[in-house]
Design an enzyme around this catalytic site. Structure first.
Site, PDB file in Angstrom:
ATOM      1  N   ARG A  89       0.880  -0.801  -0.178  1.00  0.00           N
ATOM      2  CA  ARG A  89       0.054  -0.115  -0.047  1.00  0.00           C
ATOM      3  C   ARG A  89       0.749   1.329  -0.071  1.00  0.00           C
ATOM      4  O   ARG A  89       1.759   1.294   1.049  1.00  0.00           O
ATOM      5  CB  ARG A  89      -0.997  -0.049   1.250  1.00  0.00           C
ATOM      6  CG  ARG A  89      -1.563   1.409   1.482  1.00  0.00           C
ATOM      7  CD  ARG A  89      -2.749   1.271   2.778  1.00  0.00           C
ATOM      8  NE  ARG A  89      -3.096   2.525   2.652  1.00  0.00           N
ATOM      9  CZ  ARG A  89      -3.197   3.169   3.686  1.00  0.00           C
ATOM     10  NH1 ARG A  89      -2.585   2.823   4.834  1.00  0.00           N
ATOM     11  NH2 ARG A  89      -3.564   4.570   3.804  1.00  0.00           N
ATOM     12  N   HIS A 133      -2.709  10.894   0.738  1.00  0.00           N
ATOM     13  CA  HIS A 133      -2.197  10.589   2.205  1.00  0.00           C
ATOM     14  C   HIS A 133      -1.703  12.014   2.676  1.00  0.00           C
ATOM     15  O   HIS A 133      -0.519  12.176   2.865  1.00  0.00           O
ATOM     16  CB  HIS A 133      -1.276   9.565   2.132  1.00  0.00           C
ATOM     17  CG  HIS A 133      -1.126   8.870   3.303  1.00  0.00           C
ATOM     18  ND1 HIS A 133      -1.204   7.650   3.740  1.00  0.00           N
ATOM     19  CD2 HIS A 133      -0.718   9.400   4.643  1.00  0.00           C
ATOM     20  CE1 HIS A 133      -0.715   7.256   4.966  1.00  0.00           C
ATOM     21  NE2 HIS A 133      -0.661   8.418   5.530  1.00  0.00           N
ATOM     22  N   GLU A 178      -7.254   8.475   6.543  1.00  0.00           N
ATOM     23  CA  GLU A 178      -7.573   8.987   7.833  1.00  0.00           C
ATOM     24  C   GLU A 178      -8.112  10.428   7.691  1.00  0.00           C
ATOM     25  O   GLU A 178      -7.486  11.481   8.104  1.00  0.00           O
ATOM     26  CB  GLU A 178      -6.184   9.061   8.575  1.00  0.00           C
ATOM     27  CG  GLU A 178      -5.629   7.610   9.000  1.00  0.00           C
ATOM     28  CD  GLU A 178      -4.725   7.596   9.827  1.00  0.00           C
ATOM     29  OE1 GLU A 178      -4.368   8.620  10.561  1.00  0.00           O
ATOM     30  OE2 GLU A 178      -4.268   6.470  10.277  1.00  0.00           O
ATOM     31  N   ASN A 304      -6.935   1.795  10.278  1.00  0.00           N
ATOM     32  CA  ASN A 304      -5.924   1.985  10.615  1.00  0.00           C
ATOM     33  C   ASN A 304      -5.969   2.019  12.139  1.00  0.00           C
ATOM     34  O   ASN A 304      -6.904   2.801  12.893  1.00  0.00           O
ATOM     35  CB  ASN A 304      -5.244   3.453  10.277  1.00  0.00           C
ATOM     36  CG  ASN A 304      -4.840   3.374   8.700  1.00  0.00           C
ATOM     37  OD1 ASN A 304      -4.995   2.137   8.010  1.00  0.00           O
ATOM     38  ND2 ASN A 304      -4.404   4.512   8.371  1.00  0.00           N
ATOM     39  N   TYR A 306      -4.034   1.960  15.985  1.00  0.00           N
ATOM     40  CA  TYR A 306      -2.573   1.880  16.664  1.00  0.00           C
ATOM     41  C   TYR A 306      -3.125   1.713  18.244  1.00  0.00           C
ATOM     42  O   TYR A 306      -2.540   1.068  18.951  1.00  0.00           O
ATOM     43  CB  TYR A 306      -1.990   3.347  16.726  1.00  0.00           C
ATOM     44  CG  TYR A 306      -1.472   3.370  15.196  1.00  0.00           C
ATOM     45  CD1 TYR A 306      -0.057   2.694  14.907  1.00  0.00           C
ATOM     46  CD2 TYR A 306      -2.235   3.827  13.883  1.00  0.00           C
ATOM     47  CE1 TYR A 306       0.586   2.681  13.599  1.00  0.00           C
ATOM     48  CE2 TYR A 306      -1.517   3.857  12.888  1.00  0.00           C
ATOM     49  CZ  TYR A 306      -0.446   3.460  12.651  1.00  0.00           C
ATOM     50  OH  TYR A 306       0.245   3.161  11.377  1.00  0.00           O
ATOM     51  N   GLU A 364      -3.201  -0.150   8.139  1.00  0.00           N
ATOM     52  CA  GLU A 364      -1.983   0.214   8.961  1.00  0.00           C
ATOM     53  C   GLU A 364      -2.212  -0.261  10.413  1.00  0.00           C
ATOM     54  O   GLU A 364      -3.180  -0.388  10.996  1.00  0.00           O
ATOM     55  CB  GLU A 364      -1.905   1.853   9.048  1.00  0.00           C
ATOM     56  CG  GLU A 364      -1.472   2.358   7.905  1.00  0.00           C
ATOM     57  CD  GLU A 364      -1.277   3.992   8.115  1.00  0.00           C
ATOM     58  OE1 GLU A 364      -1.014   4.365   9.095  1.00  0.00           O
ATOM     59  OE2 GLU A 364      -1.496   4.716   7.180  1.00  0.00           O
TER      60      GLU A 364
HETATM   61  C1  FCB Z   1      -1.070   7.091  10.939  1.00  0.00           C
HETATM   62  C2  FCB Z   1      -0.589   7.641   9.389  1.00  0.00           C
HETATM   63  C3  FCB Z   1       0.556   7.380   8.971  1.00  0.00           C
HETATM   64  C4  FCB Z   1       1.716   6.903   9.997  1.00  0.00           C
HETATM   65  C5  FCB Z   1       1.152   6.260  11.204  1.00  0.00           C
HETATM   66  C6  FCB Z   1       2.086   6.352  12.306  1.00  0.00           C
HETATM   67  O1  FCB Z   1      -2.095   8.253  11.411  1.00  0.00           O
HETATM   68  O2  FCB Z   1      -1.751   7.311   8.465  1.00  0.00           O
HETATM   69  O3  FCB Z   1       1.148   7.994   7.924  1.00  0.00           O
HETATM   70  O4  FCB Z   1       2.149   8.358  10.263  1.00  0.00           O
HETATM   71  O5  FCB Z   1      -0.182   7.103  11.412  1.00  0.00           O
END
Ligand code: FCB
Length: 464
Positions: A89, A133, A178, A304, A306, A364
């Site tokens: 990607r 992006h 995002e 995405n 985290y 992500e």
């Molecule tokens: C996300 C972004 C990516 C990267 C990660 C850590 O928010 O999409 O570009 O910065 O975080």
């Protein structure tokens, strides 16, 4: 209330295997890796301007050179081969294609992505292309950026140009990455380009971004027959910090602000009424037909993930009345983000339960740690990043459990293929499964990358 000690589950009898057609990939973004900002007719982007503005990025870092991927893309494809990636990607830099934002098409920009796509296909790697992006052409920002509805039309023009050129070979398209970041983080919180601090601008930006997405979807379909098209959201799984009614209501409001504000209109419901009621003074104008445009049917949803949010009621917060609670007994990554894989699991079940998303892809997931530079071990350069491997293992285990619980999750992209320009943090944060020495541009696969390649080969987590 929640389990703060992440452990891999051992309850399954499936040998930690993934479905046979599960897609394994890694992700990057143009501004974070390409460099070559002045080459082959590329125009200026808002991240060029922002990163060159003193005080905006840690250490004054910029993406001028980044990972020099623009010149090293062939080596980087070799790296992907070595990892055994099935999919890659990446994003296209709008200012390479339309340096003035709209109008004149820059052939050399198209040609770069043409070569990249052909190279990937020759290597047996499926390209997944993100159209936006975050690197908006600066000239469009000069005319209001995402607060200007006309930017949605410019995006449609850009989508037309790039999908006409690549649509015969690229069959996986992501319109936006995002949109929360390109709206709230960029126009309200001010941490990302263009760095404004105005809530009503952020709401207008969301609306233009969603319109841009909705206008782009049918263009992709027209120019890329048989393609799959979707959008990538960074949702924030929002947990109440305590079981009190006030905290539960606060978490619900935060969910409205962060998640439903995007999901509801994308899936045909317009903006959520409980949150519209809070925004009455700052709502953007909505024109007839906007919600139909935004709700263009898609083929998948990219997520995405985290870290989640733990929310308490906070009467001092004027608009939403929410505050963030820090999880005391969690482990944190170098971004100071709590490690909480159950949040991924919960999100992978909640989103398709509440919305007709179709297939989900984790576009992500990953972790920043302060890696030590490569060391020679038995004549080979190694980067010991056991914590990152652990993060991946925990989240992939959560993903696999979610599939067992019938989440329609079909694939996973590690963030990131390599260390890169981490936006406002510059080069201070390393997310790669490959270490990049920014002086020499040498790439060294980290131990997490080696581990990930074994996971891909086995299509399972029970690897050494
Ligand atoms: C996300 C972004 C990516 C990267 C990660 C850590 O928010 O999409 O570009 O910065 O975080």
């Amino acid at each position: 209330m929640w389990n703060c000690v992440p452990t891999m589950s051992n309850t399954s009898n499936t040998n930690h295997r993934f479905p046979d057609d599960f897609v394994w990939g890694a992700a990057t973004a143009a501004y974070q890796i390409e460099g070559a900002i002045d080459e082959d007719g590329r125009g200026e982007s808002i991240w060029d301007r922002f990163s060159h503005t003193p005080g905006k990025v840690v250490n004054g870092d910029t993406g001028d050179i980044a990972c020099d991927h623009y010149h090293r893309w062939q080596d980087d494809i070799q790296l992907m081969r070595r990892l055994g990636l099935q999919a890659y990607r990446f994003s296209v830099a709008w200012p390479r294609i339309l340096p003035e934002g709209r109008g004149r098409i820059n052939e050399a920009g198209l040609a770069f992505y043409d070569r990249l796509v052909d190279g990937l296909l020759e290597a047996g790697i499926t390209p997944w292309v993100t159209l936006y992006h975050w690197d908006l052409p600066q000239v469009l920002d000069d005319a209001g950026g995402w607060t200007n509805r006309a930017t949605a039309d410019a995006f449609a023009e850009y989508t037309e140009a790039i999908t006409q050129r690549l649509g015969d070979r690229v069959k996986h398209w992501i319109t936006l990455n995002e949109p929360w970041c390109s709206s709230f983080l960029s126009y309200h919180i001010g941490e990302h380009a263009p760095g404004h601090k105005n809530f009503s601008e952020a709401l207008q930006a969301v609306h233009t971004l969603l319109l841009a997405h909705g206008k782009a979807v049918p263009i992709v379909r027209r120019n890329s027959p048989g393609a799959q098209v979707g959008i990538t959201l960074n949702l924030s799984q929002a947990y109440p910090a305590t079981e009190s009614a006030a905290d539960q209501a606060a978490a619900r409001r935060y969910d409205g602000y962060f998640n439903r504000w995007f999901l509801d209109p994308l899936y045909g419901r317009g903006y959520p009424e409980d949150i519209v009621a809070l925004y009455s003074d700052v709502m953007p104008p909505i024109e007839a037909g906007d919600f139909q445009t935004i709700a263009a049917p898609t083929d998948f949803l990219g997520l995405n993930y985290y870290s989640p949010s733990f929310i308490h009621d906070n009467p001092n917060d004027p608009l939403l009345g929410v505050g963030h609670t820090r999880l005391e007994d969690a482990e944190y990554t170098a971004m100071n983000w709590a490690i909480y894989p159950q949040g991924l699991y919960d999100q992978l079940l909640r989103v398709p339960r509440d919305y007709p998303t179709g297939p989900l892809y984790i576009t992500e997931n990953g972790a920043a740690y302060d890696d030590a530079p490569p060391q020679a071990v038995d004549g080979e350069l190694r980067v010991d990043d056991a914590k990152r491997t652990h993060y991946y293992a925990l989240h992939l285990d959560a993903a696999r459990r979610a599939i067992e619980a019938e989440s329609p999750l079909k694939g996973y992209f590690a963030w990131s293929l390599m260390d890169n320009f981490e936006w406002a943090f510059g080069y201070a944060k390393r997310f790669g499964i490959t270490y990049v020495d920014y002086q020499t541009q040498q790439r060294v696969l980290k131990d997490s990358g080696r581990w990930y390649s074994r996971v891909i080969a086995a299509n399972a987590l029970d690897v050494e």
